[in-house]
Design a protein around this motif. Sequence first.
Motif, PDB file in Angstrom:
ATOM      1  N   LEU A  78       0.826  -1.219   0.000  1.00 31.47           N
ATOM      2  CA  LEU A  78       0.000   0.000   0.000  1.00 31.47           C
ATOM      3  C   LEU A  78       0.850   1.254   0.000  1.00 31.47           C
ATOM      4  O   LEU A  78       0.431   2.307  -0.472  1.00 31.47           O
ATOM      5  CB  LEU A  78      -0.913   0.016   1.229  1.00 31.47           C
ATOM      6  N   VAL A 122     -10.425 -14.973 -12.766  1.00 29.97           N
ATOM      7  CA  VAL A 122     -10.108 -13.957 -11.752  1.00 29.97           C
ATOM      8  C   VAL A 122     -10.729 -12.655 -12.226  1.00 29.97           C
ATOM      9  O   VAL A 122     -10.346 -12.121 -13.257  1.00 29.97           O
ATOM     10  CB  VAL A 122      -8.588 -13.789 -11.581  1.00 29.97           C
ATOM     11  N   TYR A 123     -11.729 -12.150 -11.477  1.00 25.62           N
ATOM     12  CA  TYR A 123     -12.391 -10.911 -11.876  1.00 25.62           C
ATOM     13  C   TYR A 123     -12.010  -9.737 -10.984  1.00 25.62           C
ATOM     14  O   TYR A 123     -12.291  -8.595 -11.307  1.00 25.62           O
ATOM     15  CB  TYR A 123     -13.914 -11.085 -11.838  1.00 25.62           C
ATOM     16  N   ASN A 124     -11.441 -10.052  -9.825  1.00 24.92           N
ATOM     17  CA  ASN A 124     -11.083  -8.986  -8.891  1.00 24.92           C
ATOM     18  C   ASN A 124      -9.787  -9.311  -8.163  1.00 24.92           C
ATOM     19  O   ASN A 124      -9.526 -10.465  -7.838  1.00 24.92           O
ATOM     20  CB  ASN A 124     -12.183  -8.826  -7.821  1.00 24.92           C
ATOM     21  N   GLN A 125      -9.012  -8.280  -7.939  1.00 22.51           N
ATOM     22  CA  GLN A 125      -7.857  -8.391  -7.045  1.00 22.51           C
ATOM     23  C   GLN A 125      -7.985  -7.271  -6.016  1.00 22.51           C
ATOM     24  O   GLN A 125      -8.503  -6.201  -6.319  1.00 22.51           O
ATOM     25  CB  GLN A 125      -6.537  -8.180  -7.797  1.00 22.51           C
ATOM     26  N   GLN A 126      -7.488  -7.520  -4.830  1.00 22.69           N
ATOM     27  CA  GLN A 126      -7.460  -6.477  -3.815  1.00 22.69           C
ATOM     28  C   GLN A 126      -6.085  -6.425  -3.159  1.00 22.69           C
ATOM     29  O   GLN A 126      -5.356  -7.417  -3.147  1.00 22.69           O
ATOM     30  CB  GLN A 126      -8.479  -6.760  -2.703  1.00 22.69           C
ATOM     31  N   VAL A 127      -5.778  -5.255  -2.623  1.00 22.01           N
ATOM     32  CA  VAL A 127      -4.621  -5.115  -1.744  1.00 22.01           C
ATOM     33  C   VAL A 127      -5.117  -4.434  -0.492  1.00 22.01           C
ATOM     34  O   VAL A 127      -5.875  -3.458  -0.571  1.00 22.01           O
ATOM     35  CB  VAL A 127      -3.508  -4.248  -2.373  1.00 22.01           C
ATOM     36  N   VAL A 128      -4.690  -4.939   0.654  1.00 21.94           N
ATOM     37  CA  VAL A 128      -5.137  -4.355   1.916  1.00 21.94           C
ATOM     38  C   VAL A 128      -3.968  -4.404   2.900  1.00 21.94           C
ATOM     39  O   VAL A 128      -3.072  -5.231   2.747  1.00 21.94           O
ATOM     40  CB  VAL A 128      -6.408  -5.106   2.411  1.00 21.94           C
ATOM     41  N   ARG A 137      -9.796  -3.979   8.207  1.00 18.74           N
ATOM     42  CA  ARG A 137      -9.799  -3.859   6.751  1.00 18.74           C
ATOM     43  C   ARG A 137      -9.583  -5.214   6.068  1.00 18.74           C
ATOM     44  O   ARG A 137     -10.106  -5.451   4.980  1.00 18.74           O
ATOM     45  CB  ARG A 137      -8.759  -2.834   6.320  1.00 18.74           C
ATOM     46  N   GLU A 145     -16.080  -8.842   1.214  1.00 21.44           N
ATOM     47  CA  GLU A 145     -16.310  -8.398  -0.157  1.00 21.44           C
ATOM     48  C   GLU A 145     -15.959  -9.510  -1.144  1.00 21.44           C
ATOM     49  O   GLU A 145     -16.689  -9.798  -2.082  1.00 21.44           O
ATOM     50  CB  GLU A 145     -15.422  -7.162  -0.391  1.00 21.44           C
ATOM     51  N   LYS A 169     -18.371 -12.441  -1.363  1.00 26.73           N
ATOM     52  CA  LYS A 169     -19.645 -12.104  -1.983  1.00 26.73           C
ATOM     53  C   LYS A 169     -19.631 -12.460  -3.470  1.00 26.73           C
ATOM     54  O   LYS A 169     -20.653 -12.763  -4.060  1.00 26.73           O
ATOM     55  CB  LYS A 169     -19.912 -10.607  -1.854  1.00 26.73           C
TER      56      LYS A 169
END
Lengths: 413, 413
Positions: free
Chosen positions: A13, A36-42, A48, A55, A58
């Motif tokens: 981040l 793979v439709y989504n990637q996230q970084v947290v 968080r 998310e 879902k």
Amino acid sequence: MKVEIIAIGTEILLGDIINSNAQYLAKQLAMLGLDVYNQQVVGDNEERILGAFDEAFKRSDIVITTGGLGPTKDDMTKEVVAKYFKKKLIPHDESIKNIKDYFKSTGRVMPENNFKQGMFPQGSIVVKNDNGTAPGVIIEENNKIMIIMPGPPNEMKPMFKESIEPYLKNKTNTTLISKVVKIIGLGESLVAEKVQDLIDKQTNPTIAPYAKEGEVTLRISAKAEDEESALSLIKPIIEEISKRLGNNIYTIGEDSIEEVVSKILIDKNLTISTAESCTGGMIASRLVSYPGISEVFLEGAVTYSNEAKHNRIHVKQETLDNYGAVSYETAKEMAEGIAKTSGTDVSIVTTGIAGPGGGTEEKPIGLVYIGMYINGEVTVQKYIFKGNRNKVRNQATIMALDMVRRGLLKSDI
Amino acid sequence: MKVEIIAIGTEILLGDIINSNAQYLAKQLAMLGLDVYNQQVVGDNEERILGAFDEAFKRSDIVITTGGLGPTKDDMTKEVVAKYFKKKLIPHDESIKNIKDYFKSTGRVMPENNFKQGMFPQGSIVVKNDNGTAPGVIIEENNKIMIIMPGPPNEMKPMFKESIEPYLKNKTNTTLISKVVKIIGLGESLVAEKVQDLIDKQTNPTIAPYAKEGEVTLRISAKAEDEESALSLIKPIIEEISKRLGNNIYTIGEDSIEEVVSKILIDKNLTISTAESCTGGMIASRLVSYPGISEVFLEGAVTYSNEAKHNRIHVKQETLDNYGAVSYETAKEMAEGIAKTSGTDVSIVTTGIAGPGGGTEEKPIGLVYIGMYINGEVTVQKYIFKGNRNKVRNQATIMALDMVRRGLLKSDI
């Protein structure tokens, strides 16, 4: 099945490191035929991370995380996963023993901190880590699958290949098979020109070109019910590409250029030596990365100074004086010199101006002479590479290795 | 203010390209003192892009997107943004003229497709793109700010620097400054143990440890009104860390270990040579990556075979016979041999078993002897590294370079 990738780590981040894990996993998952439709970084923050899990589940069936398995307090992935799935963390004796052994074998005592790397959510599958102290985890619960891997790519990638990929293959029933065709000696746009019509008309298999420093790769991927059917879709495409690109293709497969060269040398029972100026050991180092190389690689010289070129591998002083260290003549004598003083059948040498200083109008930055000796015959090629110091050195290294490949295939020894 | 980065593009989800934009933006935003708690990647798909926007504005004040501004149908970022904010897309004359001029200057006529790059959500701020045909967009609405930039890094980065950064600076009045402390010779958990109390009690500055092969980095980041105040918050922390970690710290700053070593050598006017067996040219190659190295680096030898060790750098045949190539004694003679035959003040050498084959109970895989010569004195250290062939070689390379650093700082030459 839909898969989502979540990288956990404040250092991503903050932009301190690039999220190369996501790219690696995305590529691997695509090859398995998984969407793979989504990637996230947290970041390393409980609230968080929980939000990201919510998310992700879902919209996806499988969530893969990387990072946050270290021994320090801010590494909390497993703790948050346990909370998310409402499970206790319990010690896993085998893992704790492995971690202790790991420290023992390096002559150290396991710090108290590392104990937490041996704790896992109850009922989870512990995944072995052969390259570090943080095992991975798989949790299957309520039709959700969560796969947790360590952040360092040199731990994550082998873990994926050895344990996670076979696990995922079991969960899916289409197979996506990919073959790569690797090319040195033609630029990306030239390769694309030669195969554009194939790329455009294909949907299964697909053909995707990518370029990295000095190399172009074409990946041919076919989806089918089983491996055999996929391979039979790929085969005619590879034959057509091979016809068009000829011996610019150095391999059909995953081997690196140094592996290809090493295998030819071993196969032909020919020994090799290197003498490097601007590449400074890169060629030798890449050859040595191949485990079987000791059969054929006798030695390398990093003849950086003129004295070293003269004393170690007998480049004539007058050659250095008259033509300079970066010249056709010096490259030629280097190739002969290292082969003869080390007694090898083959040698490969470089001398060049990698920059950022040292360039002149006559000898610009990027100028590199590559010399090769094969059983008494010397060939020298001149290149002008673009880019910064290390880009020039990398390209010279790749072209040198490829020159050996082409030389060995052409010669009848 | 919280900022969220969303990369839009199927090529990232497939792993065809790495999301380097996110890293760049994360770093830039951190330096502006803006908090980034989440990043997302989503494909070129209306529904999923809208979902990503919804999610992002629930938790962030500013959303920055990259990608999806191209001329083709699958590029839809602006269209989806217009839908999200319930705005019409209207033509922007100046942008359309710029795009036409751009094509004219390359001798081409603007394809009909590119017309859509000149359309913008009503009421938005159009951001000039000097390096391509896709302008950026800023929308301010209901306390939400959305910033839209093109995907190609060579368009996005200059746009950020020229237009977006000044815009964001106006919105904030804090600065975040980071300094890194780099450590070799202590593992991550040991470093953490020594500074855990500092990490725990600090909120401004924060202290974040991370590890990569053979190295640990501590990043100390402070937020303040201006640079000077931020630096004055960082200073006492770095002093305290320095006191605790001593000369395990090889630099406070961004230099790599090879840069630190090269600078000390140049500063002390000492020449160096290398002789490598298992590292196979890696140490030389890393030294040569430093542009000024030719002043002090004379030559390297990759003495892979026993013959090379004997012939080139005069390791005694009986030493090789009695103790083996991977031994304290051989490392010692290598260090003396390369220094004397090359006439350097300093030398560093390695001999070891990188694997995967070749290990025995007495000499396991990972065993590496590192020898160093400094003005007549030889030191040899024994290590057992963990991991695969290249991990062993990398760690040996880093420890070797660090041994030179420590040796040079200790010696009074």
